[in-house]
Design a protein around this motif. Structure first.
Motif, PDB file in Angstrom:
ATOM      1  N   GLY A 217      60.920  12.265  26.027  1.00 21.46           N
ATOM      2  CA  GLY A 217      61.330  11.217  25.091  1.00 21.46           C
ATOM      3  C   GLY A 217      60.172  10.319  24.698  1.00 21.46           C
ATOM      4  N   ALA A 218      60.513   9.078  24.374  1.00 21.03           N
ATOM      5  CA  ALA A 218      59.495   8.161  23.863  1.00 21.03           C
ATOM      6  C   ALA A 218      58.493   7.745  24.941  1.00 21.03           C
ATOM      7  CB  ALA A 218      60.165   6.925  23.284  1.00 21.03           C
ATOM      8  N   GLY A 219      58.852   7.884  26.195  1.00 24.03           N
ATOM      9  CA  GLY A 219      57.938   7.542  27.299  1.00 24.03           C
ATOM     10  C   GLY A 219      57.890   6.059  27.574  1.00 24.03           C
TER      11      GLY A 219
ATOM     12  N   SER B 205      62.335   1.085  25.864  1.00 26.26           N
ATOM     13  CA  SER B 205      63.037   0.992  24.581  1.00 26.26           C
ATOM     14  C   SER B 205      62.418   1.930  23.556  1.00 26.26           C
ATOM     15  CB  SER B 205      63.003  -0.431  24.054  1.00 26.26           C
ATOM     16  OG  SER B 205      63.449  -0.435  22.709  1.00 26.26           O
ATOM     17  N   THR B 206      63.168   2.966  23.206  1.00 25.75           N
ATOM     18  CA  THR B 206      62.693   3.941  22.216  1.00 25.75           C
ATOM     19  C   THR B 206      62.480   3.276  20.855  1.00 25.75           C
ATOM     20  OG1 THR B 206      63.888   5.694  23.333  1.00 25.75           O
ATOM     21  CG2 THR B 206      63.297   6.105  21.052  1.00 25.75           C
ATOM     22  N   SER B 207      63.446   2.444  20.429  1.00 25.33           N
ATOM     23  CA  SER B 207      63.354   1.905  19.067  1.00 25.33           C
ATOM     24  C   SER B 207      62.119   1.025  18.884  1.00 25.33           C
ATOM     25  CB  SER B 207      64.627   1.160  18.689  1.00 25.33           C
ATOM     26  OG  SER B 207      65.027   0.290  19.700  1.00 25.33           O
TER      27      SER B 207
ATOM     28  N   GLY C 266      58.167   4.862  30.371  1.00 26.61           N
ATOM     29  CA  GLY C 266      59.195   4.689  31.385  1.00 26.61           C
ATOM     30  C   GLY C 266      60.183   5.829  31.261  1.00 26.61           C
ATOM     31  N   ASP C 267      61.420   5.610  31.675  1.00 26.32           N
ATOM     32  CA  ASP C 267      62.463   6.640  31.680  1.00 26.32           C
ATOM     33  C   ASP C 267      62.071   7.852  32.546  1.00 26.32           C
ATOM     34  OD1 ASP C 267      64.132   5.064  30.144  1.00 26.32           O
ATOM     35  OD2 ASP C 267      63.603   6.011  28.252  1.00 26.32           O
ATOM     36  N   CYS C 268      62.220   9.057  31.989  1.00 25.81           N
ATOM     37  CA  CYS C 268      62.115  10.251  32.835  1.00 25.81           C
ATOM     38  C   CYS C 268      60.919  11.137  32.502  1.00 25.81           C
ATOM     39  CB  CYS C 268      63.370  11.101  32.670  1.00 25.81           C
ATOM     40  SG  CYS C 268      64.841  10.308  33.287  1.00 25.81           S
TER      41      CYS C 268
END
Ligand code: PMV
Ligand code: MG
Length: 359
Positions: A317-319, A227-229, A321-323
């Motif tokens: 991105g925010a990290g 979750s970026t936010s 997780g994700d890519c």
């Protein structure tokens, strides 16, 4: 029936710093889309429907006796906000409102409902804005769609840079600097949307980049959605206490990304790779001083494997997780790298950069 689409995005460099003005980031649009279809309803009720979002989960926090829902990860919030602002703009143009059905279809969510982190909230906002404008026959430019989407998205998320919106609207590779959010907040209190959309937004800078010939982008997915936010809430809360260290991070990130942009302008893959590695280190330090996890072990593995094949890699991105992304050249053993990733629980995503016509 009218259908509009908007691509997902990935951050290449400049994350977190891009939340501040005058701090550039580089992003790329990815050929995975959200499609929004709209048709006039033949009754007095309209429908908004999405297959992928029907089982969306929600986050909440406790404020004493109250359970407060965090709706920022709920795509429907972005769809409703985009509809509301775009209709307001259309009403200002003297257009008569209608009742319609809206169907949303997303590539940006994996078959089991997990998000790759390709910016689905930004893409759904952009696709909805475009679909509504087309439905009401309003001609639009990329700039108009960016600004309407940025207002709609910001009013829900409240803390983003809107870089994901820019990538989704303009496509390809872009260098991006955010606008002055306090300025926009004040404008929204006393001016019409039409006036605000026609103004120059202080700080905003969107520059199209041409990648060097032979440069390759590889994407790996960590299998962990993030979750970026929530991450941005944490780093925002630390800003004042970190003061000097935070300013130092902004300055270093700015310098690093500007040099990376020069790498694009000079067709210099090695310079871009060098700056990717430097930005990785800056983000690792930023995570440490904020006591948050950006480069989780799975992402370090992704990066280290890519580096052992000669690629320059970092989190995207925010990290948390994700890519992760890899910048390399055509000489790389792509099959070997992807096999090694798969053996280590990382999913190669075979997506391409998506170009949009410049309007
Ligand atoms: O995790 P992503 O791909 O949504 O990227 C977030 C990037 C940040 O700079 C941390 C936040 C933002 O809105 O720019
Ligand atoms: Mg993310």
């Amino acid at each position: 029936m009218i259908t509009e689409q908007a691509p997902g995005k990935l951050y290449i460099a400049g994350e977190y710093a891009v939340l501040e003005q005058d701090c550039p980031a580089i992003l790329v649009a990815i050929n995975q889309f959200i499609r929004v279809s709209i048709m006039e309803s033949n009754s007095t009720t309209g429908l908004i429907h999405s297959k992928q979002y029907s089982q969306s989960s929600i986050h909440w926090v406790r404020h004493g006796a109250r359970m407060v829902i965090d709706n920022r990860d709920n795509p429907f919030e972005y769809i409703l906000s985009a509809i509301s602002y775009t209709e307001r703009f259309c009403i200002e143009q003297g257009i008569k409102m209608k009742v319609y059905d809206l169907h949303i279809n997303s590539d940006l969510d994996s078959a089991d409902g997990k998000k790759y982190g390709l910016g689905s909230s930004a893409a759904v906002t952009v696709a909805t804005v475009k679909a509504i404008l087309r439905f009401y026959d309003v001609p639009f430019s990329n700039e108009l769609v960016y600004k309407l989407s940025a207002i709609s998205h910001y009013s829900v998320q409240g803390n983003g840079s809107a870089g994901d919106i820019a990538a989704s609207v303009y496509g390809g590779w872009i260098a991006y600097q955010t606008f002055n959010k306090n300025w926009l907040k004040k404008e929204l209190i006393h001016k019409s949307l039409t006036t605000i959309l026609n103004e120059a937004w202080p700080g905003l800078k969107i520059q199209l980049l041409t990648p060097p010939q032979g440069m390759q982008l590889l994407i790996g997915w960590s299998h962990k959605p993030a979750s970026t936010s929530l991450l941005v809430d944490e780093t925002n809360a630390n800003k004042a206490a970190l003061n000097g260290e935070y300013k130092c991070f902004l300055k270093s990130s700015r310098k690093c990304v500007l040099e990376m942009i020069a790498g694009f302008e000079q067709n210099d893959i090695q310079l871009i790779q060098h700056k990717i590695r430097e930005n990785r280190k800056l983000l690792q330090h930023f995570a440490k001083i904020n006591q948050i996890a950006i480069e989780i072990p799975r992402l370090s593995k992704l990066i280290n494997i890519a580096e052992s094949f000669g690629g320059a890699a970092k989190t995207s991105g925010a990290g948390n997780g994700d890519c992760g992304i890899v910048i390399t050249d055509s000489k790389t053993d792509f099959t070997g790298l992807k096999t090694k990733w798969q053996q280590n629980g990382i999913m190669p995503l075979d997506f391409r950069v998506h170009q949009v016509n410049f309007i």
